[in-house]
Each structure stands twice: as structure tokens, then as C-alpha cells.
Write an enzyme that holds these catalytic residues in place. Structure first.
Site, PDB file in Angstrom:
ATOM      1  CB  CYS A 114      79.302  -7.301   4.824  1.00 23.58           C
ATOM      2  SG  CYS A 114      80.464  -6.566   5.987  1.00 23.58           S
ATOM      3  CG  HIS A 254      77.508  -4.661   2.456  1.00 21.77           C
ATOM      4  ND1 HIS A 254      76.929  -4.549   3.703  1.00 21.77           N
ATOM      5  CD2 HIS A 254      78.851  -4.513   2.639  1.00 21.77           C
ATOM      6  CE1 HIS A 254      77.884  -4.347   4.595  1.00 21.77           C
ATOM      7  NE2 HIS A 254      79.050  -4.325   3.985  1.00 21.77           N
ATOM      8  CG  ASN A 284      79.997  -2.312   7.066  1.00 18.47           C
ATOM      9  OD1 ASN A 284      79.071  -3.102   7.153  1.00 18.47           O
ATOM     10  ND2 ASN A 284      81.150  -2.618   6.487  1.00 18.47           N
TER      11      ASN A 284
HETATM   12  O1  UT7 Z   1      81.945  -4.501   4.275  1.00  9.12           O
HETATM   13  C1  UT7 Z   1      83.182  -4.918   3.793  1.00  9.12           C
HETATM   14  C2  UT7 Z   1      84.179  -4.403   4.749  1.00  9.12           C
HETATM   15  N1  UT7 Z   1      84.705  -3.092   4.612  1.00  9.12           N
HETATM   16  C3  UT7 Z   1      84.725  -2.305   3.523  1.00  9.12           C
HETATM   17  O2  UT7 Z   1      84.142  -2.569   2.531  1.00  9.12           O
HETATM   18  C4  UT7 Z   1      85.552  -1.090   3.573  1.00  9.12           C
HETATM   19  C5  UT7 Z   1      86.324  -0.935   2.302  1.00  9.12           C
HETATM   20  N2  UT7 Z   1      87.279   0.151   2.327  1.00  9.12           N
HETATM   21  C6  UT7 Z   1      86.969   1.421   2.538  1.00  9.12           C
HETATM   22  O3  UT7 Z   1      85.828   1.735   2.738  1.00  9.12           O
HETATM   23  C7  UT7 Z   1      88.072   2.451   2.444  1.00  9.12           C
HETATM   24  O4  UT7 Z   1      89.237   1.854   1.952  1.00  9.12           O
HETATM   25  C8  UT7 Z   1      88.376   3.161   3.780  1.00  9.12           C
HETATM   26  C9  UT7 Z   1      87.186   4.033   4.166  1.00  9.12           C
HETATM   27  C10 UT7 Z   1      88.608   2.135   4.868  1.00  9.12           C
HETATM   28  C11 UT7 Z   1      89.594   4.049   3.654  1.00  9.12           C
HETATM   29  O5  UT7 Z   1      89.423   4.960   2.608  1.00  9.12           O
HETATM   30  P1  UT7 Z   1      90.613   5.195   1.571  1.00  9.12           P
HETATM   31  O6  UT7 Z   1      90.180   6.243   0.645  1.00  9.12           O
HETATM   32  O7  UT7 Z   1      90.978   3.866   1.018  1.00  9.12           O
HETATM   33  O8  UT7 Z   1      91.710   5.745   2.549  1.00  9.12           O
HETATM   34  P2  UT7 Z   1      93.210   5.951   2.217  1.00  9.12           P
HETATM   35  O9  UT7 Z   1      93.876   4.615   2.140  1.00  9.12           O
HETATM   36  O10 UT7 Z   1      93.358   6.840   1.053  1.00  9.12           O
HETATM   37  O11 UT7 Z   1      93.698   6.744   3.471  1.00  9.12           O
HETATM   38  C12 UT7 Z   1      94.375   6.150   4.460  1.00  9.12           C
HETATM   39  C13 UT7 Z   1      94.930   7.259   5.329  1.00  9.12           C
HETATM   40  C14 UT7 Z   1      96.036   6.757   6.240  1.00  9.12           C
HETATM   41  O12 UT7 Z   1      96.940   7.813   6.487  1.00  9.12           O
HETATM   42  P3  UT7 Z   1      98.333   7.890   5.702  1.00  9.12           P
HETATM   43  O13 UT7 Z   1      99.032   6.607   6.001  1.00  9.12           O
HETATM   44  O14 UT7 Z   1      97.978   8.032   4.261  1.00  9.12           O
HETATM   45  O15 UT7 Z   1      98.993   9.108   6.277  1.00  9.12           O
HETATM   46  C15 UT7 Z   1      95.264   6.464   7.512  1.00  9.12           C
HETATM   47  O16 UT7 Z   1      96.068   6.510   8.651  1.00  9.12           O
HETATM   48  O17 UT7 Z   1      93.901   7.772   6.146  1.00  9.12           O
HETATM   49  C16 UT7 Z   1      94.255   7.565   7.519  1.00  9.12           C
HETATM   50  N3  UT7 Z   1      93.059   7.220   8.245  1.00  9.12           N
HETATM   51  C17 UT7 Z   1      92.302   8.108   8.907  1.00  9.12           C
HETATM   52  N4  UT7 Z   1      92.418   9.437   9.069  1.00  9.12           N
HETATM   53  C18 UT7 Z   1      91.457  10.047   9.801  1.00  9.12           C
HETATM   54  C19 UT7 Z   1      92.505   5.991   8.375  1.00  9.12           C
HETATM   55  N5  UT7 Z   1      91.395   6.066   9.127  1.00  9.12           N
HETATM   56  C20 UT7 Z   1      91.255   7.368   9.459  1.00  9.12           C
HETATM   57  C21 UT7 Z   1      90.293   8.064  10.222  1.00  9.12           C
HETATM   58  N6  UT7 Z   1      90.423   9.398  10.358  1.00  9.12           N
HETATM   59  N7  UT7 Z   1      89.239   7.443  10.799  1.00  9.12           N
END
Ligand code: UT7
Length: 327
Positions: A114, A254, A284
Site C-alpha cells: 500500500c 493510506h 483499502n
Molecule cells: O494496508 C496495510 C494492510 N492491512 C492493514 O493495514 C490492516 C491492518 N489490520 C486491521 O485492520 C485489523 O487488524 C483487522 C481489521 C484486520 C482486524 O481487526 P482486529 O480488531 O485486529 O480484530 P481481532 O483480531 O480483534 O478479531 C479477530 C476475530 C477473530 O475471531 P476470534 O478468533 O477472536 O474468535 C476472527 O475470526 O474476528 C474474527 N473475524 C471476523 N469476524 C467477522 C475476522 N474477520 C472477520 C469478519 N467478520 N470479516
């Protein structure tokens, strides 16, 4: 001061809008989860007949028109993308032909994540300076075509689009005052697509299992690094140009996640209204996100003549880059 500036810029997004509710038909997710974790509400998805070059062409034409520069005046083309037209040659070769440019150097910054567009801007500025060149820079991404639509951890985050800028020397252009960029290759595995290279070539098994679309992604680690690196490189570019944060009128970060943008805003001690965001509507868009945000900022009246604008980006690699521009 180099006198090198942005002569014009433009963008293109496909017409199909995909909402969070639409995603819940494909994966176990909800508008509530996506909105609260990312701030994203909608993203654009390319039509079946569109490819990366179609998006890039539209953004490039918009930037050329905005700059008042004809295709024959372009001396070099740089395309930042992680979702190329084909594996080889690069997207820039296709775009050079499509736009009818002269037989000028044209090349991709592939895999730059990105941060690609801002990295390309830095490179274009150097080339404009050393070669007295007018350089067309494009950031384009069609992530919808190359991602796993069944992986909820990644698919809901991305959208398609393209942005472009024409860089060169012209009195009154938006001068690029300074750029900084960096790489930390010690953490490549946190955000990577492994399949397709020499380490893990395409195979029948990988195709049949769908694994070739897999993105290794540790969201939390990427999140922390994004905040840390964008903050540090924003400070570094200001220092390099001899400006203070208090002088900045507009920050174009970004657009990966609203929470990342808010965390950068907080760690820099900026007023939220100084920091532009359109991640809510576009998601994104990888290397297209900074120029798409710049175009949106202009369209909604947030960008004024005379403004000191700070761009900062971060992505896979990890790569990061920032630029300070006087509009
Ligand atoms: O451009 C550079 C590239 N990307 C980024 O910069 C993205 C950087 N990271 C992020 O934006 C965030 O870390 C995310 C949006 C990807 C995730 O947010 P988070 O607050 O870090 O999520 P989390 O780790 O607290 O939650 C993960 C949980 C998992 O469930 P368990 O294992 O805790 O039960 C996932 O399975 O959320 C679950 N999960 C979802 N649930 C519903 C992951 N994706 C989804 C989804 N819908 N789409």
C-alpha cells in the site's frame, strides 16, 4: 527546493458498490463487525470485463487532463501495483501502449504494497529532477480479482480503484518539498502472498485447493506497525523539509482502516479534521488509496491552494513512505 511538483492528478473507481451486507452473503460477517473494526461501509468492485489496465487508463487520462499534459509529453511511466495485468511483462508495458505514450521507460513498482504510490512519487520526483522528465505515476489495484472471497479475515477489507499524478517542473505546480521512504524486510511473513513465486510455484494442487489465493496476514501486527511507521515517517518528512506539524493543513494517510488513521492522528497529536479519510466508502485500495483520497479531498473542498499537505503510507514489505507537498 527542487521545483518539482504535481502538475495534475485524477482517479477512477469501478461503478459497482459492494456493501458490508453484501459481504455477509459470502462469508460469516456483519456490518457491525466490519464497521466497528475498520470503519469500512462500502467498496468498489471491478466489472467482469475490466482488468487492471482499464482502471489505470481511466485514472491516467484524468490526471493528464487535470495537468493539461498531452500523452506525447510524458517521458516516463511508473505503475505501483500488487495486482498486475499479467505475471510478465509488467502492467506499465500494457499501459504505455494503451495510452499511446512514446517509447519511454515504463516500469512497475510491484509488491510495494500500500506504500506503492508514495514510493513511486518519490522516484518520479528524482527522475523529473535528474532527467528533466515529465513522469506519469499510477497507483492501481484490483484486489477483488485476486483475493480469496471465502476468507473473511481479508476479503472484506479491500476495494478496487486507481489514482494517478503527473510529476514535473512547472511554475505554480504543487511542489513536492520532501519525501522519505523505508523498508523493514524482517517481517515479510506477516503480510504476504507466497504462491506464484520461485519459492512456491503455482501447482495443480494449490489451484484445486484454492490456496493460491491465500494471503498470510496477521492483522493485529500489521495494525501496530502501520501506526508506528506512518507516524515516524510523517515526523521524518517534516524534519527533512524543515516544517512543523502545526503548519500542516491536510494529512492524506493510506486508507486501510479508520482505527489506524485515528491512531496515527492521536500519536501525531493532530486535530481529527486535519486528517482526511474516505476508507468508509472505498475500503483499502492498496497503492491506489492515497491518490484516491487526494482526489476526494479536492472534490469535497478539503484541499486548497497554498495548503501544506502530508501524505503517509504503509504496506506489505514492510514498506513505508511519506511526502510533503505545498499545493
Ligand atoms: O494496508 C496495510 C494492510 N492491512 C492493514 O493495514 C490492516 C491492518 N489490520 C486491521 O485492520 C485489523 O487488524 C483487522 C481489521 C484486520 C482486524 O481487526 P482486529 O480488531 O485486529 O480484530 P481481532 O483480531 O480483534 O478479531 C479477530 C476475530 C477473530 O475471531 P476470534 O478468533 O477472536 O474468535 C476472527 O475470526 O474476528 C474474527 N473475524 C471476523 N469476524 C467477522 C475476522 N474477520 C472477520 C469478519 N467478520 N470479516
Amino acid at each position: 527546493m527542487s521545483g518539482i511538483g504535481i502538475l495534475g492528478f485524477g482517479a477512477y473507481t469501478p461503478s459497482r458498490v459492494m456493501t458490508n451486507e453484501d459481504w455477509s452473503q459470502y462469508v460469516d460477517t456483519s456490518d457491525e463487525w466490519i464497521t466497528s473494526r475498520t470503519g469500512i461501509k462500502t467498496r468498489r468492485i471491478a466489472a467482469a470485463e475490466e482488468t487492471t489496465v482499464d482502471l489505470a487508463e481511466q485514472a491516467a487520462l484524468a490526471a493528464l487532463a487535470d495537468a493539461g499534459v498531452a500523452t506525447e509529453e510524458i517521458d516516463e511511466l511508473i505503475v505501483a501495483t500488487d495486482t498486475p495485468e499479467v505475471y510478465m511483462p509488467d502492467t506499465a508495458a500494457f499501459l504505455q501502449h494503451r495510452l499511446g505514450l512514446r517509447e519511454v521507460p515504463a516500469y512497475d513498482l510491484g509488491g510495494s504494497g500500500c506504500a506503492g504510490f508514495v514510493l513511486a512519487l518519490d522516484l518520479a520526483r528524482s527522475r523529473a529532477l535528474s532527467e528533466n522528465a515529465t513522469v506519469l505515476v499510477v497507483g492501481v489495484e484490483m484486489l477483488s480479482r485476486l483475493m480469496d472471497w471465502s476468507d473473511r479475515n481479508t476479503c472484506v477489507l479491500f476495494g478496487d480503484g486507481a489514482g494517478a499524478a503527473v510529476i514535473g517542473a512547472r511554475a505554480g505546480a504543487a511542489e513536492i518539498l520532501a519525501c522519505v521512504a523505508g523498508t523493514d524486510g524482517s517481517q515479510t511473513g506477516i503480510l504476504q502472498r507466497e504462491t506464484g513465486g520461485t519459492k512456491k510455484p503455482f501447482s495443480k494442487e494449490l489451484a484445486e485447493s484454492g490456496e493460491f489465493l491465500k494471503i498470510d496476514f496477521n492483522g493485529r501486527s500489521v495494525f501496530k506497525e502501520a501506526v508506528r511507521r506512518m507516524t515516524a515517517s510523517a515526523v521524518a518528512v517534516l524534519e527533512k523539509a524543515g516544517h512543523q506539524l502545526s503548519e500542516v493543513d491536510l494529512v492524506i494517510p493510506h486508507q486501510a482502516n479508520l482505527r489506524i488513521i485515528q491512531a496515527v492522528t492521536k500519536s501525531l497529536g493532530l486535530q481529527p479534521e486535519t486528517v482526511f479519510s474516505n476508507v468508509e466508502k472505498l475500503g483499502n485500495t492498496g497503492s491506489a488509496s492515497v491518490p484516491l483520497a487526494l482526489v476526494d479531498a479536492r472534490e469535497c473542498g478539503s484541499l486548497h491552494s497554498g495548503d501544506l499537505v502530508l501524505m503517509t503510507a504503509f504496506g506489505a514489505g514492510f514498506h513505508w513512505a511519506s511526502a510533503l507537498i505545498r499545493f
